[in-house]
Design an enzyme around this catalytic site. Structure first.
Site, PDB file in Angstrom:
ATOM      1  N   GLY A  40      30.312   9.319  -8.545  1.00  0.00           N
ATOM      2  CA  GLY A  40      31.394  10.280  -8.708  1.00  0.00           C
ATOM      3  C   GLY A  40      31.759  10.935  -7.387  1.00  0.00           C
ATOM      4  O   GLY A  40      31.164  10.665  -6.332  1.00  0.00           O
ATOM      5  N   ALA A  78      27.242  10.150 -17.656  1.00  0.00           N
ATOM      6  CA  ALA A  78      26.506   9.632 -16.493  1.00  0.00           C
ATOM      7  C   ALA A  78      25.828   8.310 -16.822  1.00  0.00           C
ATOM      8  O   ALA A  78      24.931   8.265 -17.675  1.00  0.00           O
ATOM      9  CB  ALA A  78      25.460  10.658 -16.057  1.00  0.00           C
ATOM     10  N   TYR A 145      24.901  -4.131 -19.847  1.00  0.00           N
ATOM     11  CA  TYR A 145      25.587  -2.836 -19.892  1.00  0.00           C
ATOM     12  C   TYR A 145      25.882  -2.436 -21.345  1.00  0.00           C
ATOM     13  O   TYR A 145      25.548  -1.338 -21.789  1.00  0.00           O
ATOM     14  CB  TYR A 145      26.886  -2.918 -19.070  1.00  0.00           C
ATOM     15  CG  TYR A 145      27.828  -1.774 -19.314  1.00  0.00           C
ATOM     16  CD1 TYR A 145      27.454  -0.470 -19.020  1.00  0.00           C
ATOM     17  CD2 TYR A 145      29.088  -1.989 -19.858  1.00  0.00           C
ATOM     18  CE1 TYR A 145      28.326   0.583 -19.265  1.00  0.00           C
ATOM     19  CE2 TYR A 145      29.964  -0.948 -20.094  1.00  0.00           C
ATOM     20  CZ  TYR A 145      29.560   0.342 -19.797  1.00  0.00           C
ATOM     21  OH  TYR A 145      30.412   1.382 -20.044  1.00  0.00           O
ATOM     22  N   PHE A 173      37.686   1.136 -24.992  1.00  0.00           N
ATOM     23  CA  PHE A 173      38.112  -0.179 -24.567  1.00  0.00           C
ATOM     24  C   PHE A 173      38.419  -0.023 -23.061  1.00  0.00           C
ATOM     25  O   PHE A 173      37.620   0.618 -22.384  1.00  0.00           O
ATOM     26  CB  PHE A 173      39.209  -0.697 -25.506  1.00  0.00           C
ATOM     27  CG  PHE A 173      38.555  -1.187 -26.806  1.00  0.00           C
ATOM     28  CD1 PHE A 173      37.863  -0.292 -27.633  1.00  0.00           C
ATOM     29  CD2 PHE A 173      38.543  -2.514 -27.137  1.00  0.00           C
ATOM     30  CE1 PHE A 173      37.175  -0.735 -28.775  1.00  0.00           C
ATOM     31  CE2 PHE A 173      37.866  -2.965 -28.275  1.00  0.00           C
ATOM     32  CZ  PHE A 173      37.192  -2.076 -29.082  1.00  0.00           C
ATOM     33  N   GLY A 286      29.546 -12.423 -18.471  1.00  0.00           N
ATOM     34  CA  GLY A 286      29.523 -11.179 -19.263  1.00  0.00           C
ATOM     35  C   GLY A 286      30.877 -10.777 -19.805  1.00  0.00           C
ATOM     36  O   GLY A 286      30.969  -9.830 -20.583  1.00  0.00           O
TER      37      GLY A 286
HETATM   38  N1  UFG Z   1      39.377  -9.237 -13.708  1.00  0.00           N
HETATM   39  C1  UFG Z   1      39.857 -10.234 -12.880  1.00  0.00           C
HETATM   40  N2  UFG Z   1      39.777 -10.027 -11.547  1.00  0.00           N
HETATM   41  C2  UFG Z   1      39.257  -8.906 -10.979  1.00  0.00           C
HETATM   42  C3  UFG Z   1      38.779  -7.892 -11.844  1.00  0.00           C
HETATM   43  C4  UFG Z   1      38.845  -8.108 -13.198  1.00  0.00           C
HETATM   44  O1  UFG Z   1      40.311 -11.278 -13.338  1.00  0.00           O
HETATM   45  O2  UFG Z   1      39.190  -8.793  -9.754  1.00  0.00           O
HETATM   46  C5  UFG Z   1      39.448  -9.438 -15.157  1.00  0.00           C
HETATM   47  C6  UFG Z   1      38.073  -9.433 -15.795  1.00  0.00           C
HETATM   48  O3  UFG Z   1      37.498 -10.706 -15.756  1.00  0.00           O
HETATM   49  C7  UFG Z   1      38.404  -8.946 -17.200  1.00  0.00           C
HETATM   50  C8  UFG Z   1      39.619  -8.030 -17.002  1.00  0.00           C
HETATM   51  O4  UFG Z   1      40.140  -8.353 -15.726  1.00  0.00           O
HETATM   52  O5  UFG Z   1      38.789 -10.028 -17.979  1.00  0.00           O
HETATM   53  C9  UFG Z   1      39.258  -6.549 -17.007  1.00  0.00           C
HETATM   54  O6  UFG Z   1      38.169  -6.384 -16.103  1.00  0.00           O
HETATM   55  P1  UFG Z   1      37.684  -4.950 -15.600  1.00  0.00           P
HETATM   56  O7  UFG Z   1      36.612  -5.203 -14.583  1.00  0.00           O
HETATM   57  O8  UFG Z   1      38.843  -4.117 -15.192  1.00  0.00           O
HETATM   58  O9  UFG Z   1      37.092  -4.278 -16.908  1.00  0.00           O
HETATM   59  P2  UFG Z   1      35.983  -4.840 -17.920  1.00  0.00           P
HETATM   60  O10 UFG Z   1      36.714  -5.379 -19.122  1.00  0.00           O
HETATM   61  O11 UFG Z   1      35.015  -5.738 -17.262  1.00  0.00           O
HETATM   62  O12 UFG Z   1      35.166  -3.536 -18.257  1.00  0.00           O
HETATM   63  C10 UFG Z   1      35.778  -2.322 -18.611  1.00  0.00           C
HETATM   64  C11 UFG Z   1      34.825  -1.200 -18.250  1.00  0.00           C
HETATM   65  C12 UFG Z   1      33.566  -1.332 -19.039  1.00  0.00           C
HETATM   66  C13 UFG Z   1      33.870  -1.461 -20.498  1.00  0.00           C
HETATM   67  C14 UFG Z   1      34.887  -2.525 -20.794  1.00  0.00           C
HETATM   68  C15 UFG Z   1      35.286  -2.512 -22.231  1.00  0.00           C
HETATM   69  O13 UFG Z   1      34.537  -1.245 -16.864  1.00  0.00           O
HETATM   70  O14 UFG Z   1      32.791  -0.191 -18.781  1.00  0.00           O
HETATM   71  O15 UFG Z   1      36.036  -2.322 -19.992  1.00  0.00           O
HETATM   72  O16 UFG Z   1      36.220  -3.504 -22.514  1.00  0.00           O
HETATM   73  F1  UFG Z   1      32.739  -1.793 -21.162  1.00  0.00           F
END
Ligand code: UFG
Length: 331
Positions: A40, A78, A145, A173, A286
Site C-alpha cells: 500500500g 491486508a 491465492y 470479481f 491459475g
Molecule cells: N492479462 C493479460 N495480460 C496481462 C495481464 C492480465 O492477458 O498483462 C489477462 C489475465 O490473463 C486475465 C485477465 O487479463 O485473463 C485479468 O487479469 P488481471 O491480472 O487483471 O486480474 P485477475 O483476473 O488475474 O485477478 C483479479 C484480482 C484477483 C482476483 C481476481 C478475481 O487481481 O485478486 O481478479 O477474478 F481474485
C-alpha cells in the site's frame, strides 16, 4: 449508524482498501487503518483516517488498537493478492494470508468486535460454465491465492459458530477503475493487472501488452472477466454492515457482464483514443477462462447497485488517475 462508529481497516492503504476507507470517511465513520505499506501507499490513505504503520497479523498491535476504543467492525483487506504470483510461490498465500487473517479474527473475538467484512475473491470459484457464478456455485479455487481466501472464509464460518463473530465475505470479481475525483487509484509494484498495464502501454511506459492466451474456449479465445468499479466495491462494504446486525453472509460482487481481454483492449482504445500494441503470450497459470458474477443476492439483500457498471467508465476513471499520476503515488 452513530456518527462516531469506528472501523478498523487492515490493508487500507492498498487499492481496494483505500477506496473503502475513503467511502467510510465520507459516510461519517471514524477510520483507523493498519497497513505495513509493503504494497500500500501512505498517500492513498485519506487524511481523515488514522494510519498505523504495522503488520495486520501483529496480534499485540491489534490488541493495543482494539483496547483504545470500541470498534463497530473490522474490514480485512491486508493480504497478498496476485493469482499468478501465488502459483509460483504459494506459501505466502496459503500460510501467510491465513495467518494474518487468523490474528485479525482472534483479536476481533477477544475484543468483542461483533462484525468483520472480508475482502475475498472470485478466484475461489472454478471457471463459469456459461452461467454467471452464484453464491451456491461450486467452490474450486483456481490458485493458492483463491484457496487461501477460501480458508479464511471457513475460519470466519467457525468464528461465527463458536464465538458469534458475524462476518460478510465479499467475493470481488475484477476490481477496476479509480476514484472519479482522480486522487485515488491503482498502483501495484510490480503491476500485473490488465487495465493498468493497458494504460501504461497507452502512456508509452511499456512497448506492448502481452495477452496471456488466445486459445481458451471463449468467443475470441481470450479470458473473460467481470470488471466492477472499485468505488462500487467500496460501497458494498458499507452496505453489508446492516446485514451483519442479523447474521453472517457471503456475496459475489460483480456487475454480471463479462469482457474478454481483447474487448478490454478495444474499450481502452476507444476511451483513450490511442492504439494499444498487443503481443500474444502463453497462458498464465491459475487463470480460469471465464469468471462472471451473478450479483443479484447482494443487490436484493442490501440494495447495492453499481453506480459505474460500464467498462468505459472504469477505464476512463483509471485513465484519469493515471494521466494525473503517471508515476503513481510516488510521483
Ligand atoms: N492479462 C493479460 N495480460 C496481462 C495481464 C492480465 O492477458 O498483462 C489477462 C489475465 O490473463 C486475465 C485477465 O487479463 O485473463 C485479468 O487479469 P488481471 O491480472 O487483471 O486480474 P485477475 O483476473 O488475474 O485477478 C483479479 C484480482 C484477483 C482476483 C481476481 C478475481 O487481481 O485478486 O481478479 O477474478 F481474485
Amino acid at each position: 449508524m452513530a456518527a462516531v462508529d469506528a472501523i478498523l481497516v487492515t490493508g487500507g492503504a492498498g487499492y481496494v482498501g483505500s477506496h473503502a476507507v475513503e467511502a467510510l470517511c465520507r459516510a461519517g465513520y471514524a477510520v483507523t487503518v493498519v497497513d505495513d505499506l509493503s504494497q500500500g501507499h501512505r498517500a492513498a490513505v485519506p487524511p481523515a483516517a488514522d494510519l498505523v504503520v504495522g503488520d495486520a497479523g501483529d496480534r499485540p498491535l491489534l490488541d493495543r488498537l482494539m483496547a483504545t476504543r470500541p470498534y463497530h467492525a473490522v474490514m480485512h483487506f491486508a493480504a497478498r493478492s496476485l493469482v499468478g504470483e501465488s502459483m509460483r510461490d504459494p506459501a505466502p498465500y496459503l500460510a501467510g494470508n491465513v495467518r494474518v487473517a487468523q490474528a485479525v479474527i482472534d483479536a476481533a473475538v477477544a475484543h468483542k468486535v461483533g462484525k468483520l467484512v472480508l475482502s475475498s475473491t472470485a478466484n475461489i470459484f472454478a471457471s463459469s460454465d456459461g452461467r454467471p457464478i452464484t453464491e451456491e456455485s461450486p467452490i474450486d479455487p483456481g490458485s493458492p491465492y483463491g484457496e487461501g481466501k477460501y480458508m479464511v472464509e471457513r475460519l470466519l464460518h467457525w468464528a461465527d459458530r463458536c464465538h458469534g463473530l458475524r462476518s460478510a465475505a465479499l467475493r470481488y470479481f475484477n476490481a477496476a477503475g479509480a476514484h472519479p475525483d482522480g486522487h485515488l487509484g491503482e498502483d501495484h509494484r510490480p503491476e500485473t493487472h490488465l487495465i493498468p498495464i493497458v494504460l501504461e502501454v497507452a502512456l508509452g511506459k511499456r512497448p506492448h501488452l502481452d495477452i496471456f492466451g488466445d486459445d481458451y474456449e471463449t468467443p475470441d479465445g481470450t479470458c473473460i472477466r467481470d470488471y466492477v468499479h472499485v468505488c462500487d466495491i467500496a460501497e458494498a462494504h458499507i452496505k453489508v454492515l446492516d446485514v451483519l446486525d442479523e447474521r453472517s453472509a457471503r456475496y459475489n460482487v460483480g456487475t454480471g457482464s463479462g469482457y474478454s481481454v481483447r474487448q478490454v483492449v478495444e474499450a481502452a482504445e476507444r476511451v483513450i483514443g490511442r492504439r494499444i500494441t498487443v503481443r500474444m503470450a502463453p497462458r498464465r497459470p491459475g487463470d480460469p477462462p471465464v469468471l462472471v458474477a451473478n450479483g443479484s443476492r447482494l443487490r436484493r439483500e442490501t440494495g447495492w447497485a453499481p453506480k459505474l457498471p460500464d467498462l468505459d467508465s472504469m477505464i476512463a476513471t483509471a485513465w484519469e488517475w493515471r494521466r494525473r499520476h503517471p508515476d503513481g503515488y510516488v510521483g
